[in-house]
Motif scaffolding. Structure first.
Motif, PDB file in Angstrom:
ATOM      1  N   GLU A  47       4.041 -26.053 -10.932  1.00 40.57           N
ATOM      2  CA  GLU A  47       3.826 -26.829 -12.150  1.00 40.57           C
ATOM      3  C   GLU A  47       5.003 -26.643 -13.106  1.00 40.57           C
ATOM      4  O   GLU A  47       5.746 -25.668 -13.024  1.00 40.57           O
ATOM      5  N   PRO A  48       5.184 -27.570 -14.056  1.00 39.43           N
ATOM      6  CA  PRO A  48       6.284 -27.432 -15.015  1.00 39.43           C
ATOM      7  C   PRO A  48       5.970 -26.353 -16.044  1.00 39.43           C
ATOM      8  O   PRO A  48       4.839 -25.889 -16.174  1.00 39.43           O
ATOM      9  N   GLY A  49       7.007 -25.968 -16.790  1.00 38.99           N
ATOM     10  CA  GLY A  49       6.810 -25.036 -17.886  1.00 38.99           C
ATOM     11  C   GLY A  49       7.345 -23.643 -17.650  1.00 38.99           C
ATOM     12  O   GLY A  49       7.175 -22.757 -18.503  1.00 38.99           O
ATOM     13  N   PHE A  50       7.983 -23.409 -16.528  1.00 41.56           N
ATOM     14  CA  PHE A  50       8.537 -22.081 -16.273  1.00 41.56           C
ATOM     15  C   PHE A  50       9.836 -21.889 -17.052  1.00 41.56           C
ATOM     16  O   PHE A  50      10.683 -22.788 -17.122  1.00 41.56           O
ATOM     17  N   ASP A  51       9.990 -20.693 -17.605  1.00 40.31           N
ATOM     18  CA  ASP A  51      11.181 -20.366 -18.386  1.00 40.31           C
ATOM     19  C   ASP A  51      12.377 -20.175 -17.453  1.00 40.31           C
ATOM     20  O   ASP A  51      12.276 -19.496 -16.419  1.00 40.31           O
ATOM     21  N   LEU A  52      13.520 -20.771 -17.813  1.00 40.89           N
ATOM     22  CA  LEU A  52      14.752 -20.629 -17.044  1.00 40.89           C
ATOM     23  C   LEU A  52      15.896 -20.276 -17.987  1.00 40.89           C
ATOM     24  O   LEU A  52      16.006 -20.866 -19.072  1.00 40.89           O
ATOM     25  N   PRO A  53      16.765 -19.334 -17.621  1.00 39.92           N
ATOM     26  CA  PRO A  53      17.917 -19.044 -18.476  1.00 39.92           C
ATOM     27  C   PRO A  53      18.943 -20.158 -18.374  1.00 39.92           C
ATOM     28  O   PRO A  53      18.999 -20.891 -17.381  1.00 39.92           O
ATOM     29  N   ALA A  54      19.752 -20.272 -19.413  1.00 43.75           N
ATOM     30  CA  ALA A  54      20.880 -21.212 -19.374  1.00 43.75           C
ATOM     31  C   ALA A  54      22.059 -20.515 -18.711  1.00 43.75           C
ATOM     32  O   ALA A  54      22.277 -19.316 -18.915  1.00 43.75           O
TER      33      ALA A  54
END
Length: 490
Positions: free
Chosen positions: A180-187
């Motif tokens: 599902e969407p909404g997972f935190d990802l670093p830049a």
């Protein structure tokens, strides 16, 4: 004496199971690094051990307390993640937890991994996890100690290890379900000489990035800085596993069992040894990607057909068909006997006897027995130089053609070579200086008065010189003349 020809038809077949002797642990599901950590806040050190063939790795860190090495049983990267697709699941494999130097802006920790030899240029990687409320800057030095370009650090992508199934429930229980969407990802930002991963601020879980360096590294550095919350980051190391395999035959057809083979790394270090099985096959499994050499130990009585050492490149894939072939050694060999005596015909024991070929390589060597006799075995036919050196004496060299028709008779000098005594340089003799001839000096005329200077005329008294005075003067003048004559003549 002629002993040859000597020929061994084949090596005795010895049943041998394939064995692998190498340092390091056995890697089954994935080749994750084993990690140790010692020290305390601000002064940590540790090691990372990857599969055989990967260089030994040490690291230091000024992370604040407390750093740790979790076992990987409760927090891991799933095989369903991009990283896991390359290296498998990290479940049950350790990783290192590190922190900033202080929980304040401008106080990053610096962790540097140093490799005791250049790493492979492909096939291994590292992942940085939990980059959510902090920043990680990655830099490295290449095999020559120069900074590595950001693109060559091999940044692959960012991912969230909670976005997979199965996933560690403790860390990922509060996030959305996998897929599902909404997972935190670093830049991610790839710079000229670095790669920077920046978290989004909230203290979440699973935000990660992974790397596969594209050049050989001598060191790797991660600077980790606080942004918000309670910053900590994880580091995993892993390597793909490679293997080298082949077969050893006799006359390109008969499998040879029990032949020893050695795998060496790029620096000549022995990585592993093994022996061929009954069917002549061998294998070196579970090694790190890189460049190697396989060397066959040629059994007695056989010779290698072609090289006995072969280079192997397993940076990108396994190596198969690293084959060796043997054939019987049909070379005729002979014994070279002889006796060494001194100029008086007395035997010289313990003399060193060396036979060299035209290139100066030693073909055979021995020492004389108490009777001065020697035998050089297994010498192929050809032209050689025999060098005989008595104990403490001078070497004697003679040409020898093998096979010899009769035992050699060598006369050698047992006396040590005298050290020439340097001839002293003569000191130049000075030419005598001619001394000037001393001119005769007339005796001064006695002075009648101490106040008179020599050579002055006597004062005129007006009385004239009497006979006695004249006689005295004549006697004195005669004596003076006689003295002058003696100095001139004598």
């Amino acid at each position: 004496m002629v002993r040859g020809p000597v020929r061994v038809a084949a090596v005795a077949v010895v049943a041998a199971a394939l064995t692998l002797t190498a340092a390091g642990a056995a890697y089954a599901e994935a080749s994750y690094g084993e990690i140790t950590l010692t020290g305390g806040g601000g002064d940590y050190s540790g090691t990372v051990t990857l599969p055989p063939g990967f260089p030994s790795t040490t690291f230091t860190s000024n992370s604040r307390a407390s750093a740790s090495v979790p076992s990987g049983s409760s927090n891991w990267i799933s095989a369903a993640t991009p990283w896991g697709e390359e290296f498998g699941s990290s479940q049950g494999h350790p990783y290192v937890n590190l922190r900033p130097a202080a929980d304040a802006a401008g106080s990053p920790s610096t962790t540097t991994y140093v490799f005791d030899a250049p790493t492979p240029a492909a096939g291994w990687g590292f992942a940085l996890g939990d980059i959510d409320s902090d920043t990680a800057v990655v830099t490295a030095l290449d095999a020559d100690g120069d900074p590595v370009a950001g693109a060559d650090l091999g940044f692959e992508d960012v991912f969230n290890y909670c976005d997979a199934s199965p996933r560690p429930s403790g860390v990922c229980s509060s996030g959305p379900s996998a897929g599902e969407p909404g997972f935190d990802l670093p830049a991610a930002a790839v710079g000229a000489l670095s790669v920077t991963l920046t978290g989004n601020g909230p203290d979440t879980g699973g935000a990660s990035g992974w790397f596969q360096p594209r050049v050989a590294l001598s060191s790797l550095t991660v600077e980790f800085e606080w942004q918000t919350g309670f910053p900590v980051y994880h580091t995993w190391f892993a390597s793909q596993l490679r293997s080298v395999a082949g077969v050893v035959t006799l006359d390109a057809s008969t499998p040879q069992a029990g032949v020893e083979l050695t795998l060496t790394g790029p620096s000549g270090e022995v990585i592993a040894t093994t022996s061929t099985a009954d069917d002549g096959t061998y294998s070196f499994p579970g090694i790190a990607p890189g460049d190697y050499e396989v060397t066959m130990t040629v059994p007695d009585g056989l010779v290698a057909v072609g090289p006995s050492t072969l280079p192997v490149d397993v940076a990108e894939e396994d190596a198969t068909g690293v084959d060796f072939d043997l054939m019987p050694d049909d070379t005729e060999v002979y014994e070279v006997p002889g006796t060494v005596t001194d100029p008086d015909g007395e035997p010289i024991p313990d003399a060193e006897v060396v036979l060299e070929d035209a290139d100066g390589d030693v073909v055979a060597e021995t020492t004389t027995d108490e009777n001065g006799d020697f035998v050089l075995p297994d010498v192929p036919a050809g032209e050689y130089e025999l060098i005989v050196t008595p104990p403490g004496g001078s070497p004697t060299e003679i040409p020898v053609t093998v096979p010899v028709e009769e035992p050699l008779q060598v006369t050698a000098d047992p006396a040590p070579t005298p050290t020439p005594t340097p001839t002293p340089t003569p000191t130049p003799t000075e030419e005598p200086t001619e001394q000037p001839t001393e001119e005769p000096t007339a005796s001064p005329t006695p002075s009648p008065s101490p106040t008179e200077e020599p050579g002055e005329e006597l004062p005129d008294t007006g009385a004239g010189a009497g006979p006695a005075t004249v006689a005295v003067l004549l006697v004195a003048a005669g004596a003076a003349a006689f003295a002058v004559r003696r100095r001139v003549i004598g």
